[in-house]
Design a protein around this motif. Structure first.
Motif, short mmCIF file in Angstrom:
data_model
loop_
_atom_site.label_atom_id
_atom_site.label_comp_id
_atom_site.label_asym_id
_atom_site.label_seq_id
_atom_site.Cartn_x
_atom_site.Cartn_y
_atom_site.Cartn_z
N LYS A 70 7.59 2.92 -4.99
CA LYS A 70 8.62 3.63 -4.25
C LYS A 70 8.11 4.10 -2.89
N ILE A 71 6.88 4.63 -2.85
CA ILE A 71 6.37 5.13 -1.56
C ILE A 71 5.98 3.98 -0.63
N ARG A 72 5.60 2.84 -1.20
CA ARG A 72 5.24 1.70 -0.36
C ARG A 72 6.46 1.08 0.30
N ALA A 73 7.59 1.10 -0.36
CA ALA A 73 8.78 0.39 0.11
C ALA A 73 9.17 0.73 1.55
N PRO A 74 9.38 2.02 1.92
CA PRO A 74 9.82 2.30 3.29
C PRO A 74 8.78 1.93 4.34
N LYS A 75 7.51 1.93 3.96
CA LYS A 75 6.46 1.62 4.92
C LYS A 75 6.46 0.14 5.27
N GLU A 76 6.90 -0.69 4.34
CA GLU A 76 6.98 -2.11 4.62
C GLU A 76 8.35 -2.51 5.15
N GLU A 77 9.39 -1.82 4.67
CA GLU A 77 10.75 -2.15 5.10
C GLU A 77 10.99 -1.83 6.58
N CYS A 78 10.22 -0.89 7.14
CA CYS A 78 10.43 -0.49 8.53
C CYS A 78 9.69 -1.39 9.51
N ASN A 99 7.52 8.89 5.52
CA ASN A 99 6.58 9.79 4.83
C ASN A 99 7.19 10.33 3.55
N THR A 100 6.37 10.49 2.55
CA THR A 100 6.80 10.97 1.24
C THR A 100 6.94 12.48 1.25
N PRO A 101 8.00 13.04 0.66
CA PRO A 101 8.06 14.50 0.50
C PRO A 101 6.80 15.00 -0.20
N THR A 102 6.23 16.07 0.31
CA THR A 102 4.95 16.55 -0.20
C THR A 102 4.98 16.81 -1.70
N GLN A 103 6.04 17.43 -2.17
CA GLN A 103 6.09 17.74 -3.59
C GLN A 103 6.08 16.48 -4.44
N GLU A 104 6.78 15.44 -3.99
CA GLU A 104 6.79 14.18 -4.74
C GLU A 104 5.38 13.59 -4.83
N ALA A 105 4.65 13.65 -3.73
CA ALA A 105 3.28 13.11 -3.72
C ALA A 105 2.39 13.89 -4.68
N ILE A 106 2.48 15.21 -4.63
CA ILE A 106 1.64 16.04 -5.50
C ILE A 106 1.97 15.77 -6.97
N VAL A 107 3.24 15.73 -7.29
CA VAL A 107 3.65 15.49 -8.68
C VAL A 107 3.20 14.11 -9.14
N MET A 108 3.35 13.13 -8.28
CA MET A 108 2.94 11.76 -8.61
C MET A 108 1.45 11.70 -8.97
N ILE A 122 -17.56 5.87 -8.57
CA ILE A 122 -16.40 5.78 -7.69
C ILE A 122 -15.16 6.30 -8.40
N LEU A 123 -14.32 6.98 -7.64
CA LEU A 123 -13.04 7.45 -8.14
C LEU A 123 -11.91 6.64 -7.52
N PRO A 124 -10.83 6.38 -8.26
CA PRO A 124 -9.61 5.89 -7.61
C PRO A 124 -9.16 6.93 -6.58
N GLY A 125 -8.73 6.47 -5.42
CA GLY A 125 -8.33 7.42 -4.39
C GLY A 125 -7.22 6.90 -3.50
N ILE A 126 -6.53 7.84 -2.87
CA ILE A 126 -5.47 7.52 -1.92
C ILE A 126 -5.28 8.72 -1.01
N GLU A 127 -4.90 8.49 0.24
CA GLU A 127 -4.51 9.58 1.14
C GLU A 127 -3.03 9.37 1.48
N MET A 128 -2.19 10.27 0.99
CA MET A 128 -0.75 10.10 1.14
C MET A 128 -0.21 10.87 2.35
N SER A 129 0.59 10.17 3.14
CA SER A 129 1.24 10.78 4.30
C SER A 129 2.53 11.44 3.83
#
Length: 282
Positions: free
Chosen positions: A94-102, A166-175, A59-66
């Motif tokens: 940081k990416i979780r925060a707006p998803k819960e704050e809204c 949603n996270t800016p695409t470049q931020e997600a890729i860099v992360m 198994i690999l750690p995984g995530i699908e980022m919006s």
């Protein structure tokens, strides 16, 4: 042939099986490796890893980022990251925060439409994450909607309209890349992808995304046509990307996509998993 499935969703977002159940089902049908890639969510990985070690499946750690790029929504799969990396953990928070704050705004908008809903009512469906997926599970359980997509189209998407979640695409890729993972563009053929663009425009976007750090492309997927799969594999070669593949399995919430085989004939080679492991740091 040893096969894999690197695009699965659990009950921590919009799947119908727990991470442990996904692992057991994958083992039962003979898969050699998987990744649980919940939407903007890593909480299920620990449970899945414990079960994977127990039953003997990789198994690999995984995530699908919006993510969002130039007004277009893109889903970026992160595979094989070191999720204990301090900078990765900081960015994940940081990416979780707006998803819960809204959430309160979403609930207020639904209440204005006459939906009897509140934080208290969705708590049994939250799985420790108070976000729009908790709302989705509330609807699925209490409104008895068989079609989860209908819940999104009729309720959740309107309730989140205009919210910056949603996270800016470049931020997600860099992360993902800085934590040693593969950042792969998911289901390029969909609306949450590059649908509607010409082949030339799609290649222009892929070139831009690669410049940001994208190093993977989902080259096998449940409902790719032979032409779409052929294009994906061509682009893997043309842009020097790592091929990833998965069914986007959601269990009973998307019954047409079967675990490991997609619409029936998908066979994602284990060699792709080995290639990902060569470059990852998890």
């Amino acid at each position: 042939m040893k096969t894999i499935d690197l695009h699965l969703h659990s009950t921590y977002t919009d799947g119908s099986y727990s991470p442990a159940e996904l692992v057991r089902k994958a083992k039962e049908i003979g898969l050699s490796a998987i990744a649980v890639t919940d939407h903007d969510n890593l909480i299920g990985y620990t449970e899945a890893k414990v079960e994977a070690d127990k039953v003997g499946i990789e198994i690999l750690p995984g995530i699908e980022m919006s993510t969002i790029y130039q007004g277009r929504k893109l889903h970026i799969l992160g595979l094989g990251m070191n999720i204990e990396d301090s900078e990765f953990k900081k960015q994940y928070k940081k990416i979780r925060a707006p998803k819960e704050e809204c959430l309160d705004t979403i609930l207020e908008r639904l209440q204005k439409r006459g939906v009897d809903i509140s934080r208290e009512k969705i708590t049994p469906y939250a799985n420790h994450q108070f976000d729009r997926y908790a709302v989705m599970r509330f609807f699925a359980a209490n409104k008895k909607q068989a079609d989860v997509q209908y819940i999104w189209d009729e309720y959740l998407n309107p309730a989140t309209e205009g919210l910056q979640i949603n996270t800016p695409t470049q931020e997600a890729i860099v992360m993902i890349r800085q934590a040693g993972g593969v950042a792969s563009l998911a289901h390029y053929h969909k609306g949450i992808g590059l649908k509607g663009l010409s082949i030339e425009e799609k290649e222009k976007w892929l070139k831009e995304l690669k410049h940001m750090g994208l190093n993977g492309l989902e080259a096998m997927y449940s409902n790719f046509t032979p032409e779409e799969e052929g294009l994906a594999k061509k682009w893997v070669e043309k842009f020097g990307l790592i091929p990833t593949g998965g069914t986007d399995f959601h269990g009973d919430n998307r019954p047409s996509y079967k675990l490991g085989i997609g619409n029936g004939s998908l066979q994602i080679p284990y060699a792709w998993f080995e290639r990902i492991k060569e470059v990852c740091r998890y």
